[in-house]
Every structure is written in structure tokens, then in C-alpha cells.
Design an enzyme around this catalytic site. Structure first.
Site, PDB file in Angstrom:
ATOM      1  N   ASP A  99      42.069  54.792  40.462  1.00 46.91           N
ATOM      2  CA  ASP A  99      41.929  53.593  40.370  1.00 46.91           C
ATOM      3  C   ASP A  99      41.025  53.066  41.297  1.00 46.91           C
ATOM      4  O   ASP A  99      41.196  53.090  42.659  1.00 46.91           O
ATOM      5  CB  ASP A  99      43.216  52.724  40.320  1.00 46.91           C
ATOM      6  CG  ASP A  99      42.930  51.232  39.638  1.00 46.91           C
ATOM      7  OD1 ASP A  99      42.247  50.951  38.978  1.00 46.91           O
ATOM      8  OD2 ASP A  99      44.351  50.802  39.460  1.00 46.91           O
ATOM      9  N   GLU A 197      46.079  44.818  29.262  1.00 42.20           N
ATOM     10  CA  GLU A 197      47.107  44.587  30.184  1.00 42.20           C
ATOM     11  C   GLU A 197      47.475  43.086  29.954  1.00 42.20           C
ATOM     12  O   GLU A 197      46.675  41.999  29.891  1.00 42.20           O
ATOM     13  CB  GLU A 197      47.143  44.548  31.647  1.00 42.20           C
ATOM     14  CG  GLU A 197      48.279  44.379  32.315  1.00 42.20           C
ATOM     15  CD  GLU A 197      48.191  44.712  33.818  1.00 42.20           C
ATOM     16  OE1 GLU A 197      47.399  45.585  34.360  1.00 42.20           O
ATOM     17  OE2 GLU A 197      49.106  44.490  34.511  1.00 42.20           O
TER      18      GLU A 197
HETATM   19  O1  KIV Z   1      47.345  49.897  39.333  1.00 45.01           O
HETATM   20  C1  KIV Z   1      47.939  50.029  38.306  1.00 45.01           C
HETATM   21  O2  KIV Z   1      49.202  50.497  38.157  1.00 45.01           O
HETATM   22  C2  KIV Z   1      47.356  49.564  37.039  1.00 45.01           C
HETATM   23  C3  KIV Z   1      48.020  49.424  35.697  1.00 45.01           C
HETATM   24  C4  KIV Z   1      49.047  48.346  35.622  1.00 45.01           C
HETATM   25  C5  KIV Z   1      47.189  49.243  34.546  1.00 45.01           C
HETATM   26  O3  KIV Z   1      46.143  49.062  36.898  1.00 45.01           O
END
Ligand code: KIV
Length: 280
Positions: A99, A197
């Protein structure tokens, strides 16, 4: 994409086959549901991988699950890199998504590419995820053109919590038009999948029907191509209120709390350590 299907089934002779972006696409084509969980460490990564979870997201939700922040906003690339490396190093089959945290891609396509390249070179992740639809399409396109798969993330985007005015369901009423525009924008930019989401189930159904790429629900109902949850919510570790869309599959807080109390009582009573736990 369970172990019973041809997209990633374990074979006794050659070990599990790595999930790849084409398997996401094939799963959508064949109506096979994709599963994902967050993971921030090697122990849970191994367990989820062996259980057959298709992809693991090293989410910036590490901010409020591991790093002690209230939101995801303070999380940095340098904080996520070691967590992502631990997860990527522990799995054999699962596809690992890194991420991109707040502040690591908003300045433009070149900044986004720089961050994505760091994750790919320094962690062993297989793809990156970033938030935003139309507003992030240039960043997604630049990263994808460089050979890095991108999972997009639209609807409620936690990094924009303050801009959105709190944890608010997205895509209701007139918001549906923007949500559809965001979904089309990330597909056109080259994303291989998109997380939806906290959007109404019917909006997610419409997007899923409209797009060629798979949709992954986090609180977007049952009509998407896959489901993703934050593992600590799902396993009953998160204290306090959890979102309505989470179903808890374990009570790890209860199990660990009871174990801690039992151990403390044994130590107090002189029962632990026993002879079997002591060296001659
Ligand atoms: O950081 C995370 O866990 C997320 C999910 C909620 C999609 O971005």
C-alpha cells in the site's frame, strides 16, 4: 480462487503456484471469488498463505493496527517497507500488494513511480495499491507503464478521511456518478483490480458489471469479484467498535487475554515453570 480451482491450486510435487494478475482476471471471467486479507508480519502472512488466501495487502492500516497511530495519515514509506518485506518473504502462493501511504504519490506521476519502484525493489511485493479514482489516474498510468501492477482503491478512501468529512459511505445518490467515473478512470489507466470501500451493494454491483477488471469489496456487499478485510477486525483483535461490514471469524483478543491470565496465575502459584520447562 481456492485451492480446488486451477488458478493457484497447491500440487504435492511442485508446491503452490504463485497467484498472478492474470489469475485475478481469469477469476472474474469464470465467476470465481477472490479473497484477500491484510497482513503486516511474517507469521500471519504464512498462516493466511497456507490457508489459501489469494492476496495479502500490507495496508497502511498498519498505522492503527501495528504502529500505534489513530489514523493511516502519519504512516510513511520507510515504516511500511520492512513490514511488506516480512510478508512478501513469508508467502509461497499469495500475491502481495504494497500500500502506498499518504504523501508518497499525490505530488504527481514521477513521485508515484519513485515510491512504487522503492516498494518493488526493497520488499519483494508483487504490486502496489494507491487511493483515488480520476484524481490518481496519471499516477496509476505511469506506474503501470513501468511494468508494475496497480490495484486501485475508490469509494471511501481512508487517507482522505478529513476531506470526505469522516467515515462516510460513498456512491449514494448523486455520488454514484462520480464513483462510476472513478471506476472507469482507474481501469483506463491500467489498474488490474479495484478495491471498492464502503459503497452501497447495488452501486458495487453496477461497477462490477461495467468493468472488465475485478472489483474487490471492503464493505461493498456481495456482488463484487472478491472480498478483502483487515485481518485484525476479522480475527477479533481490534478493540472497540468494528465496522458493520466485518464478520468476525475468531476471538483472538479473548484467546490471548485468557492465555495471559492463565500464565500469570501459574507464575504466581509457582506452577510455571515446571521441571519439564527447566534445564538440568
Ligand atoms: O490499508 C488497508 O488496510 C486498506 C484496506 C482497508 C483496503 O487500504
Amino acid at each position: 480462487m481456492s485451492e480446488q480451482n486451477p488458478y493457484g491450486g497447491a500440487s504435492a510435487s511442485d508446491g503452490p503456484k504463485r497467484v498472478r494478475t492474470r489469475h485475478f482476471q481469469n477469476a472474474k471471467r469464470d465467476g470465481i471469488k477472490i479473497t484477500g486479507l491484510t497482513s503486516y508480519d511474517q507469521l500471519t502472512a504464512r498462516i493466511f498463505d497456507e490457508a489459501g488466501i489469494d492476496f495479502l495487502l500490507v495496508g497502511d492500516s498498519a498505522g492503527n493496527n501495528v504502529l500505534g497511530y489513530e489514523t493511516t495519515l502519519p504512516v510513511t514509506v520507510d515504516e511500511l517497507i520492512p513490514l511488506t518485506r516480512a510478508v512478501a518473504g513469508a508467502v509461497q502462493r499469495a500475491f502481495v500488494v504494497a500500500d502506498m501511504p499518504f504523501g508518497s504519490y499525490e505530488n504527481g506521476a514521477e513521485e508515484a513511480l519513485h515510491t512504487a519502484v522503492r516498494f518493488m525493489k526493497e520488499t519483494g511485493a508483487h504490486a502496489v495499491k494507491l487511493e483515488g479514482g480520476e484524481r490518481s489516474h496519471k499516477q496509476i498510468r505511469r506506474i503501470v507503464q513501468s511494468g508494475i501492477p496497480v490495484m486501485a482503491h475508490i469509494g471511501y478512501t481512508p487517507q482522505s478521511e478529513h476531506g470526505l468529512g469522516g467515515h462516510i459511505i460513498q456512491g449514494r445518490g448523486e455520488g454514484l456518478e462520480q464513483l462510476l467515473a472513478d471506476a472507469v478512470a482507474v481501469q483506463e489507466a491500467g489498474a488490474f483490480a479495484v478495491v471498492l470501500e464502503m459503497v452501497p451493494a447495488d452501486a458495487a454491483r453496477q461497477i462490477t458489471e461495467r468493468l472488465d477488471i475485478p472489483t474487490i469489496s471492503v464493505g461493498a456487499g456481495p456482488h463484487t469479484d472478491g472480498q478483502l478485510l483487515v485481518w485484525t477486525d476479522w480475527a477479533g483483535l481490534t478493540p472497540g467498535r468494528i465496522p458493520k461490514f466485518v464478520k468476525q471469524y475468531a476471538d483472538l483478543a479473548g484467546v490471548l487475554g485468557a492465555a495471559a491470565k492463565a500464565w500469570q496465575a501459574d507464575v504466581s502459584a509457582g506452577v510455571y515453570p515446571g521441571p519439564e520447562h527447566s534445564y538440568e
